[in-house]
Design a protein around this motif. Structure first.
Motif, mmCIF file in Angstrom:
data_model
loop_
_atom_site.group_PDB
_atom_site.id
_atom_site.type_symbol
_atom_site.label_atom_id
_atom_site.label_comp_id
_atom_site.label_asym_id
_atom_site.label_seq_id
_atom_site.Cartn_x
_atom_site.Cartn_y
_atom_site.Cartn_z
ATOM 1 N N THR A 8 -17.410 31.948 11.218
ATOM 2 C CA THR A 8 -16.419 31.853 12.296
ATOM 3 C C THR A 8 -16.997 32.360 13.603
ATOM 4 O O THR A 8 -16.799 31.756 14.666
ATOM 5 N N LEU A 9 -17.728 33.468 13.545
ATOM 6 C CA LEU A 9 -18.364 34.017 14.741
ATOM 7 C C LEU A 9 -19.360 33.028 15.326
ATOM 8 O O LEU A 9 -19.396 32.811 16.543
ATOM 9 N N LEU A 10 -20.149 32.394 14.482
ATOM 10 C CA LEU A 10 -21.127 31.412 14.940
ATOM 11 C C LEU A 10 -20.434 30.182 15.517
ATOM 12 O O LEU A 10 -20.823 29.678 16.574
ATOM 13 N N GLN A 11 -19.395 29.698 14.833
ATOM 14 C CA GLN A 11 -18.704 28.495 15.295
ATOM 15 C C GLN A 11 -17.918 28.725 16.571
ATOM 16 O O GLN A 11 -17.585 27.773 17.269
ATOM 17 N N ALA A 12 -17.600 29.964 16.892
ATOM 18 C CA ALA A 12 -16.932 30.258 18.159
ATOM 19 C C ALA A 12 -17.940 30.626 19.238
ATOM 20 O O ALA A 12 -17.751 30.291 20.414
ATOM 21 N N GLY A 13 -19.015 31.297 18.856
ATOM 22 C CA GLY A 13 -19.991 31.772 19.831
ATOM 23 C C GLY A 13 -20.859 30.675 20.428
ATOM 24 O O GLY A 13 -21.159 30.694 21.631
ATOM 25 N N VAL A 14 -21.266 29.717 19.616
ATOM 26 C CA VAL A 14 -22.162 28.665 20.105
ATOM 27 C C VAL A 14 -21.494 27.780 21.165
ATOM 28 O O VAL A 14 -22.067 27.561 22.236
ATOM 29 N N PRO A 15 -20.272 27.277 20.930
ATOM 30 C CA PRO A 15 -19.633 26.485 21.992
ATOM 31 C C PRO A 15 -19.355 27.305 23.257
ATOM 32 O O PRO A 15 -19.446 26.782 24.374
ATOM 33 N N THR A 16 -19.063 28.588 23.069
ATOM 34 C CA THR A 16 -18.823 29.449 24.231
ATOM 35 C C THR A 16 -20.098 29.625 25.038
ATOM 36 O O THR A 16 -20.071 29.557 26.277
ATOM 37 N N ALA A 17 -21.204 29.834 24.360
ATOM 38 C CA ALA A 17 -22.487 29.966 25.057
ATOM 39 C C ALA A 17 -22.861 28.659 25.757
ATOM 40 O O ALA A 17 -23.384 28.677 26.890
ATOM 41 N N ALA A 18 -22.581 27.531 25.122
ATOM 42 C CA ALA A 18 -22.862 26.234 25.750
ATOM 43 C C ALA A 18 -22.000 26.029 26.991
ATOM 44 O O ALA A 18 -22.490 25.566 28.038
ATOM 45 N N ALA A 114 -10.290 28.115 21.444
ATOM 46 C CA ALA A 114 -10.212 26.794 20.812
ATOM 47 C C ALA A 114 -11.207 26.673 19.665
ATOM 48 O O ALA A 114 -10.870 26.166 18.585
ATOM 49 N N ALA A 115 -12.424 27.158 19.862
ATOM 50 C CA ALA A 115 -13.440 27.066 18.816
ATOM 51 C C ALA A 115 -13.097 27.970 17.630
ATOM 52 O O ALA A 115 -13.308 27.588 16.472
ATOM 53 N N GLN A 116 -12.560 29.145 17.905
ATOM 54 C CA GLN A 116 -12.169 30.042 16.815
ATOM 55 C C GLN A 116 -11.005 29.444 16.032
ATOM 56 O O GLN A 116 -10.971 29.523 14.799
ATOM 57 N N HIS A 120 -11.213 28.432 12.110
ATOM 58 C CA HIS A 120 -10.265 28.972 11.136
ATOM 59 C C HIS A 120 -9.537 27.857 10.392
ATOM 60 O O HIS A 120 -9.288 27.960 9.191
ATOM 61 N N MET A 121 -9.202 26.790 11.093
ATOM 62 C CA MET A 121 -8.497 25.678 10.452
ATOM 63 C C MET A 121 -9.389 24.948 9.451
ATOM 64 O O MET A 121 -8.909 24.432 8.444
ATOM 65 N N LYS A 122 -10.700 24.881 9.725
ATOM 66 C CA LYS A 122 -11.617 24.181 8.838
ATOM 67 C C LYS A 122 -12.133 25.057 7.703
ATOM 68 O O LYS A 122 -12.683 24.543 6.741
#
Length: 148
Positions: A8-18, A114-116, A120-122
């Motif tokens: 979850t941290l990775l899936q939220a952090g990567v789009p935020t960094a992009a 949104a990414a988090q 979480h939904m997936k």
């Protein structure tokens, strides 16, 4: 950190960094070097605050599940308060462009949320612990009560 939390941290952090990288380029073009620095600082602040918040919330959920909702509300209130303090401390700075910082802070926060939410939904997180007795007995549960 369990794999679901790290994922979850990775899936939220990567789009935020992009999104922060895009904001840094746009801010650099619009406001110069100070704009790019402001966008980078805002992105780092969002990733740090939201990442730590996610970590604290996950630890609370595991150790004190009855306090999870209250802790979540308190955590988000504390994050907003810390952001206000951060913005007030750097209100008159010449290190970075405050407008680029503010817009990037808002945009990357929305991307993180949104990414988090999507992560979480997936995620396939069990909300009921599997019964260890049923799996130990070959999938057959013990009969209880009166049988006829």
């Amino acid at each position: 950190m369990p794999s679901n939390d790290a994922r979850t941290l990775l899936q939220a952090g990567v789009p935020t960094a992009a999104a922060g990288a895009v904001a840094a380029v746009v801010s650099g073009v619009v406001a110069g070097a100070e704009g790019a620095i402001g966008a980078v600082v805002a992105t780092l602040v969002v990733i740090l605050f939201m990442g730590l918040g996610l970590y604290v919330l996950q630890r609370t959920a595991k150790s004190l599940p009855h306090l999870f909702q209250a802790m979540g509300l308190m955590l988000y209130a504390a994050q907003i308060l810390l952001l206000f303090i951060f913005m007030a401390a750097f209100k008159n700075t010449t290190l970075f462009n405050p407008r680029a910082f503010a817009f990037t802070l808002l945009g990357t926060t929305l991307v993180w949320i949104a990414a988090q939410t999507r992560a979480h939904m997936k995620a396939k997180i069990l909300y009921v612990e599997p019964d260890s007795d049923a799996s130990a007995n070959g999938g057959k549960s013990e009969k209880t009560g009166h049988s006829s």
